[in-house]
Design a protein around this motif. Structure first.
Motif, PDB file in Angstrom:
ATOM      1  N   LEU A  95      55.136  72.677  22.199  1.00  0.00           N
ATOM      2  CA  LEU A  95      54.187  73.178  23.196  1.00  0.00           C
ATOM      3  C   LEU A  95      54.886  73.917  24.330  1.00  0.00           C
ATOM      4  N   GLY A  96      56.225  73.959  24.282  1.00  0.00           N
ATOM      5  CA  GLY A  96      56.993  74.667  25.304  1.00  0.00           C
ATOM      6  C   GLY A  96      57.184  73.881  26.588  1.00  0.00           C
ATOM      7  N   ILE A  97      56.984  72.567  26.538  1.00  0.00           N
ATOM      8  CA  ILE A  97      57.111  71.727  27.730  1.00  0.00           C
ATOM      9  C   ILE A  97      58.565  71.267  27.861  1.00  0.00           C
ATOM     10  N   PRO A  98      59.204  71.576  28.996  1.00  0.00           N
ATOM     11  CA  PRO A  98      60.613  71.191  29.174  1.00  0.00           C
ATOM     12  C   PRO A  98      60.741  69.669  29.376  1.00  0.00           C
ATOM     13  N   THR A  99      61.589  69.059  28.548  1.00  0.00           N
ATOM     14  CA  THR A  99      61.760  67.600  28.618  1.00  0.00           C
ATOM     15  C   THR A  99      63.234  67.223  28.562  1.00  0.00           C
ATOM     16  N   LEU A 146      46.502  73.993  30.456  1.00  0.00           N
ATOM     17  CA  LEU A 146      45.279  74.760  30.267  1.00  0.00           C
ATOM     18  C   LEU A 146      44.841  75.399  31.582  1.00  0.00           C
ATOM     19  N   LYS A 147      44.292  76.582  31.468  1.00  0.00           N
ATOM     20  CA  LYS A 147      43.685  77.253  32.619  1.00  0.00           C
ATOM     21  C   LYS A 147      42.179  77.301  32.375  1.00  0.00           C
ATOM     22  N   VAL A 148      41.423  77.603  33.402  1.00  0.00           N
ATOM     23  CA  VAL A 148      39.974  77.706  33.261  1.00  0.00           C
ATOM     24  C   VAL A 148      39.650  78.766  32.206  1.00  0.00           C
ATOM     25  N   GLY A 149      38.812  78.409  31.247  1.00  0.00           N
ATOM     26  CA  GLY A 149      38.418  79.335  30.191  1.00  0.00           C
ATOM     27  C   GLY A 149      39.245  79.221  28.923  1.00  0.00           C
ATOM     28  N   ASP A 150      40.385  78.507  28.979  1.00  0.00           N
ATOM     29  CA  ASP A 150      41.199  78.324  27.778  1.00  0.00           C
ATOM     30  C   ASP A 150      40.507  77.377  26.804  1.00  0.00           C
ATOM     31  N   LYS A 151      40.752  77.602  25.515  1.00  0.00           N
ATOM     32  CA  LYS A 151      40.198  76.734  24.486  1.00  0.00           C
ATOM     33  C   LYS A 151      41.207  75.629  24.169  1.00  0.00           C
ATOM     34  N   VAL A 152      40.752  74.394  24.160  1.00  0.00           N
ATOM     35  CA  VAL A 152      41.609  73.255  23.844  1.00  0.00           C
ATOM     36  C   VAL A 152      41.875  73.268  22.339  1.00  0.00           C
ATOM     37  N   ASN A 153      43.155  73.248  21.962  1.00  0.00           N
ATOM     38  CA  ASN A 153      43.464  73.157  20.535  1.00  0.00           C
ATOM     39  C   ASN A 153      43.846  71.711  20.197  1.00  0.00           C
ATOM     40  N   ALA A 154      44.097  71.439  18.935  1.00  0.00           N
ATOM     41  CA  ALA A 154      44.379  70.073  18.491  1.00  0.00           C
ATOM     42  C   ALA A 154      45.624  69.506  19.163  1.00  0.00           C
ATOM     43  N   SER A 155      46.667  70.321  19.331  1.00  0.00           N
ATOM     44  CA  SER A 155      47.904  69.853  19.975  1.00  0.00           C
ATOM     45  C   SER A 155      47.664  69.471  21.432  1.00  0.00           C
ATOM     46  N   HIS A 156      46.866  70.264  22.137  1.00  0.00           N
ATOM     47  CA  HIS A 156      46.536  69.945  23.532  1.00  0.00           C
ATOM     48  C   HIS A 156      45.825  68.592  23.604  1.00  0.00           C
ATOM     49  N   ALA A 157      44.817  68.413  22.736  1.00  0.00           N
ATOM     50  CA  ALA A 157      44.031  67.180  22.742  1.00  0.00           C
ATOM     51  C   ALA A 157      44.902  65.972  22.433  1.00  0.00           C
ATOM     52  N   ILE A 158      45.809  66.105  21.463  1.00  0.00           N
ATOM     53  CA  ILE A 158      46.692  65.001  21.099  1.00  0.00           C
ATOM     54  C   ILE A 158      47.640  64.667  22.244  1.00  0.00           C
ATOM     55  N   LEU A 159      48.220  65.689  22.873  1.00  0.00           N
ATOM     56  CA  LEU A 159      49.135  65.467  23.985  1.00  0.00           C
ATOM     57  C   LEU A 159      48.432  64.749  25.135  1.00  0.00           C
ATOM     58  N   ALA A 196      39.916  65.260  26.411  1.00  0.00           N
ATOM     59  CA  ALA A 196      39.799  66.617  25.876  1.00  0.00           C
ATOM     60  C   ALA A 196      39.578  66.543  24.366  1.00  0.00           C
ATOM     61  N   LYS A 197      38.756  67.434  23.857  1.00  0.00           N
ATOM     62  CA  LYS A 197      38.501  67.511  22.427  1.00  0.00           C
ATOM     63  C   LYS A 197      38.813  68.924  21.949  1.00  0.00           C
ATOM     64  N   SER A 198      39.346  69.000  20.754  1.00  0.00           N
ATOM     65  CA  SER A 198      39.699  70.280  20.169  1.00  0.00           C
ATOM     66  C   SER A 198      38.468  71.175  20.087  1.00  0.00           C
ATOM     67  N   GLY A 199      38.623  72.436  20.524  1.00  0.00           N
ATOM     68  CA  GLY A 199      37.530  73.397  20.491  1.00  0.00           C
ATOM     69  C   GLY A 199      36.779  73.502  21.804  1.00  0.00           C
ATOM     70  N   GLN A 200      36.991  72.551  22.695  1.00  0.00           N
ATOM     71  CA  GLN A 200      36.321  72.545  23.996  1.00  0.00           C
ATOM     72  C   GLN A 200      36.904  73.640  24.890  1.00  0.00           C
ATOM     73  N   ILE A 201      36.087  74.234  25.740  1.00  0.00           N
ATOM     74  CA  ILE A 201      36.548  75.243  26.688  1.00  0.00           C
ATOM     75  C   ILE A 201      36.821  74.536  28.017  1.00  0.00           C
ATOM     76  N   SER A 202      38.011  74.744  28.557  1.00  0.00           N
ATOM     77  CA  SER A 202      38.408  74.081  29.797  1.00  0.00           C
ATOM     78  C   SER A 202      37.674  74.690  30.990  1.00  0.00           C
ATOM     79  N   ASP A 203      37.119  73.815  31.830  1.00  0.00           N
ATOM     80  CA  ASP A 203      36.477  74.287  33.055  1.00  0.00           C
ATOM     81  C   ASP A 203      37.323  73.946  34.284  1.00  0.00           C
ATOM     82  N   VAL A 204      38.534  73.416  34.039  1.00  0.00           N
ATOM     83  CA  VAL A 204      39.480  73.077  35.107  1.00  0.00           C
ATOM     84  C   VAL A 204      40.891  73.469  34.680  1.00  0.00           C
ATOM     85  N   VAL A 205      41.786  73.568  35.650  1.00  0.00           N
ATOM     86  CA  VAL A 205      43.203  73.775  35.350  1.00  0.00           C
ATOM     87  C   VAL A 205      43.791  72.400  35.047  1.00  0.00           C
ATOM     88  N   VAL A 206      44.475  72.271  33.911  1.00  0.00           N
ATOM     89  CA  VAL A 206      45.071  70.999  33.516  1.00  0.00           C
ATOM     90  C   VAL A 206      46.588  71.127  33.635  1.00  0.00           C
TER      91      VAL A 206
END
Length: 119
Positions: free
Chosen positions: A52-56, A72-85, A22-32
């Motif tokens: 990110l609100g992930i229970p650990t 991520l859901k379909v249509g969501d924009k990948v942000n930098a934190s998503h890409a790093i995770l 995943a790259k920052s700014g990319q639009i997700s075409d799948v549920v992640v």
């Protein structure tokens, strides 16, 4: 152009699809979904997951994700934190490859969905 049957060419194109990070700014075409379980990350990374609100929880000196988490859901924009995770967890949710859309055969042009029909 090829002398091979178009169905075989389509199958080869589909086989050559490769996973992509995943790259920052990319639009997700799948549920992640981030799966529950061990991450292999050290306890100092807990704050990153919490942001990110992930229970650990910490188990045996490593961060564990308590429950599956939809990042991520379909249509969501990948942000930098998503890409790093996703990079930290070595998850490659997207793919690159060729998807035939139109076929030219024996002077005729038709939609590639025709190739999915069976006898």
């Amino acid at each position: 152009f090829s002398n091979e049957p178009v169905v075989d060419i389509r199958d080869i194109c589909v086989e050559l699809t490769v996973p992509a990070s995943a790259k920052s700014g990319q639009i997700s075409d799948v549920v992640v979904v981030i799966p529950a379980g061990g991450t292999g990350q050290e306890p100092t990374k807990t704050s990153f997951f919490q942001a990110l609100g992930i229970p650990t929880r910490i188990t045996r000196g490593a961060v564990d994700i308590i429950a599956p988490w939809t990042l991520l859901k379909v249509g969501d924009k990948v942000n930098a934190s998503h890409a790093i995770l996703l990079q930290m967890l070595e998850i490659k949710p997207f793919s690159f490859g060729l998807v035939p859309s139109t076929v030219y055969e024996d002077g005729s042009v038709y939609d590639a969905s025709i190739l999915n029909l069976t006898d």
